[in-house]
Structure formats: C-alpha cells, structure tokens
Design a protein around this motif. Structure first.
Motif, short mmCIF file in Angstrom:
data_model
loop_
_atom_site.label_atom_id
_atom_site.label_comp_id
_atom_site.label_asym_id
_atom_site.label_seq_id
_atom_site.Cartn_x
_atom_site.Cartn_y
_atom_site.Cartn_z
N THR A 296 -23.58 5.87 61.62
CA THR A 296 -24.36 5.90 60.05
C THR A 296 -23.48 5.21 59.05
O THR A 296 -22.31 5.61 59.01
N ARG A 297 -24.03 4.17 58.48
CA ARG A 297 -23.10 3.48 57.41
C ARG A 297 -23.72 3.99 56.15
O ARG A 297 -24.94 4.29 55.89
N LEU A 298 -22.59 3.29 54.83
CA LEU A 298 -23.30 3.75 53.72
C LEU A 298 -23.84 2.46 52.85
O LEU A 298 -23.16 1.59 52.92
N GLU B 173 -23.46 15.82 49.42
CA GLU B 173 -23.53 17.30 50.46
C GLU B 173 -24.63 17.08 51.37
O GLU B 173 -24.85 17.95 52.34
N ASP B 174 -25.58 16.13 51.34
CA ASP B 174 -26.58 15.87 52.27
C ASP B 174 -25.96 15.09 53.33
O ASP B 174 -26.72 15.04 54.47
N ILE B 175 -24.70 14.49 53.32
CA ILE B 175 -24.29 13.45 54.38
C ILE B 175 -24.40 14.05 55.69
O ILE B 175 -24.86 13.57 56.83
N ASP B 176 -23.63 15.19 55.88
CA ASP B 176 -23.29 15.81 57.06
C ASP B 176 -24.48 16.11 57.96
O ASP B 176 -24.89 15.81 59.19
N ARG B 177 -25.55 16.69 57.44
CA ARG B 177 -26.75 17.17 58.28
C ARG B 177 -27.65 15.91 58.30
O ARG B 177 -28.24 15.70 59.50
N LEU B 178 -27.93 14.75 57.64
CA LEU B 178 -28.60 13.64 57.65
C LEU B 178 -27.95 12.72 58.58
O LEU B 178 -28.73 12.21 59.50
N ALA B 179 -26.51 12.49 58.77
CA ALA B 179 -26.04 11.82 59.49
C ALA B 179 -25.84 12.22 61.21
O ALA B 179 -25.80 11.45 61.93
N ALA B 180 -26.21 13.62 61.09
CA ALA B 180 -26.43 14.37 62.46
C ALA B 180 -27.58 13.60 63.21
O ALA B 180 -27.65 13.74 64.45
N LEU B 181 -28.49 13.06 62.40
CA LEU B 181 -29.73 12.61 62.75
C LEU B 181 -29.60 11.03 63.51
O LEU B 181 -30.43 10.56 63.96
N ASN B 182 -28.23 10.53 62.97
CA ASN B 182 -27.93 9.37 63.61
C ASN B 182 -28.98 8.16 62.98
O ASN B 182 -29.41 7.18 63.57
N PRO B 183 -29.34 8.04 61.63
CA PRO B 183 -29.82 6.95 61.17
C PRO B 183 -28.76 5.82 61.04
O PRO B 183 -27.76 6.15 60.92
N TYR C 17 -15.62 8.27 52.55
CA TYR C 17 -14.86 9.01 53.37
C TYR C 17 -15.29 9.99 54.19
O TYR C 17 -15.08 10.23 55.60
N ARG C 18 -16.44 10.75 53.83
CA ARG C 18 -17.12 11.67 54.67
C ARG C 18 -17.72 11.03 55.83
O ARG C 18 -17.70 11.45 56.82
N LEU C 19 -18.61 9.87 55.69
CA LEU C 19 -19.00 9.21 56.60
C LEU C 19 -17.95 8.72 57.83
O LEU C 19 -18.16 8.62 59.09
N GLN C 20 -16.71 8.38 57.14
CA GLN C 20 -15.79 7.82 58.06
C GLN C 20 -15.22 8.97 59.00
O GLN C 20 -15.02 8.73 60.22
N ALA C 21 -15.08 10.15 58.28
CA ALA C 21 -14.64 11.23 59.15
C ALA C 21 -15.56 11.93 60.17
O ALA C 21 -15.34 12.04 61.19
N ILE C 22 -16.83 11.65 59.91
CA ILE C 22 -18.05 11.88 60.87
C ILE C 22 -17.69 10.96 61.78
O ILE C 22 -17.75 11.19 63.29
N ARG C 23 -17.59 9.47 61.43
CA ARG C 23 -17.40 8.56 62.86
C ARG C 23 -15.91 8.96 63.56
O ARG C 23 -16.43 8.88 64.84
#
Length: 251
Positions: A16-18, A195-205, A234-240
């Motif tokens: 998931t990208r920004l 704060e929405d990033i973690d739960r929405l990124a979990a869906l893998n858009p 940073y949050r998305l990079q940490a998830i990746r």
C-alpha cells in the motif's frame, strides 16, 4: 501502477502506497520530498474531485522527476460526453492516471459502459465512486469490462464524514479484493486521517489517498503540512517493513 512485495517462496503481496493531492508544483515537490508515492493534481476549492486547469496539471507533472507516478482529477459529471471530454483533455498532460468521479447518475453499469466506449484506448483512467452516495460496490466488474485500470472509493461531501464512517471494514475489504481479482488498481480515500492507516492498509489497497488529513489544521483548502506527510509515509513504510520481515520469517 501496482507495487508488490515478494518472499523467498515467490508469493506476492500488495504494497500500500501513499497518494497525496496537491494544488500546484510547490506542493507537489513538498509532498514528494516527504514521502508521497503518487502525486495527485486536484483543486480542493472546486469540490471533492475538482479539476485544476490543464496548464496547472502540466506544470505539476513537469516539476517532478521522470518516473514519478502522477494522477490528475478530471472532475465529476452526470453527462457522459462532458466527463469524457474532460478526461481525454487531462490525459494529454502526461500524468500517469486520470481520475473520473462517478456520481449517482453515472455509477451504474449503463453509465460506466457508455464512458468506456467513449474512452476506449485513450489513456489510463481510474473511476472514483462516492461512498456517501451509496454506489453499488459490485460496479467493479463493469469498470473492468469498460476498460478502466483502477477504482477508488472517496466521499463527495468533505464535512467531517470519513470513508470508514460510511462503509464497514468488510465492505471496504470486499471492494479491494474484487479489484485485485480483476486486476484493477484500488484506492481508498475520503477525509482519511493518519490514524486510519493501519486498519485500512491491512486491507491491502494499492493506495490510500489524503488531502485534508495532511493539511495544517486539517483544512483541505489550506496548506499541506510536511510533518503530517512524513508521519503518514513513515507509518506506511513501517507496515511494509513489518510485512517483509514476516514474509522472510515465513519463508
């Protein structure tokens, strides 16, 4: 453009990208410098999917290094011909993708098919559905058949009502999964916050789209906040990185 992570077993997962919406070349360079993956040209003063003048879009695109993924909004319209003309004009600016907003009248199989016939072979178009207008999420199949390369969910009214307030995680997850199954790029947007990033990124858009949530004081018509962009990136990079470690351990 879809980014993938692989592990030693060759399995691929969506990264998931920004996506950050900008109004001019200065904001475009700012967003890129602080971690945006896709620079999206949009006029927040003209509504949810307000289109910038073609000259402004060209300036934004030209201000970025070669190879940066870009998109631009072509507006939203209930008239097929007007919307198609706008989209085809925006496609001449050189951006990677062109986003078309499909309101109530257009978010139906007949409207999508008519747009597809008008746009066929003319560029890389992404349909944006407005969650606050109750679009049929099953429209993804019609979008694929009509030749769209991607689909996004957004909100038409920017009055504090956010995408996660309108659709459940199951509904959002089904939308993303349907896009993936058909090979469409997927995106989620609509007054999102960091704060929405973690739960929405979990869906893998493929993309999470932001404007107001990354602006000073949360005002989408105001200036982008470089610190907020950096936090989101940073949050998305940490998830990746976490997923990559998990994949290597699983392998």
């Amino acid at each position: 453009m879809r980014a993938l992570l692989g592990n030693k077993k060759g399995k691929l997962r969506i990264v998931t990208r920004l996506l950050v919406s900008v109004v001019d070349s200065a904001e475009a360079r700012l967003a890129l410098a602080h971690g945006a993956d896709l620079i999206d040209a949009k006029d927040p003063d003209a509504g949810a999917l307000g289109a910038l003048p073609l000259a402004s879009i060209r300036s934004i695109h030209a201000s970025l290094p070669e190879g940066i993924v870009t998109s631009a909004v072509a507006g939203d319209d209930d008239d097929v011909e007007r919307l198609a003309r706008s989209a085809l004009s925006v496609a001449t600016t050189g951006v990677t993708f062109v986003k078309l907003g499909l309101g109530r009248a257009m978010a139906r199989p007949t409207g999508v098919a008519a747009l597809g016939r008008r746009l066929a072979g003319q560029g890389r178009f992404i349909a944006v559905l407005f969650a606050d207008e109750n679009p049929p999420l099953t429209l993804v199949a019609a979008l694929h058949e009509a030749g769209f390369v991607g689909a996004m969910l957004d909100t038409s009214q920017k009055r504090g009502i956010r995408l996660p307030d309108l659709l459940t995680m199951d509904q959002l997850g089904s939308f993303v999964a349907d896009c993936r199954q058909l090979g469409l790029m997927s995106g989620l947007a609509g007054s999102l916050r960091i704060e929405d990033i973690d739960r929405l990124a979990a869906l893998n858009p493929d993309y999470l789209g932001f404007r107001g949530g990354l602006c000073l004081a949360g005002d989408r018509r105001g200036q982008l906040d470089p610190l907020a962009i950096g936090r989101a990136a940073y949050r998305l990079q940490a998830i990746r990185q976490s997923r990559q470690v998990d994949g290597e351990q699983a392998a």
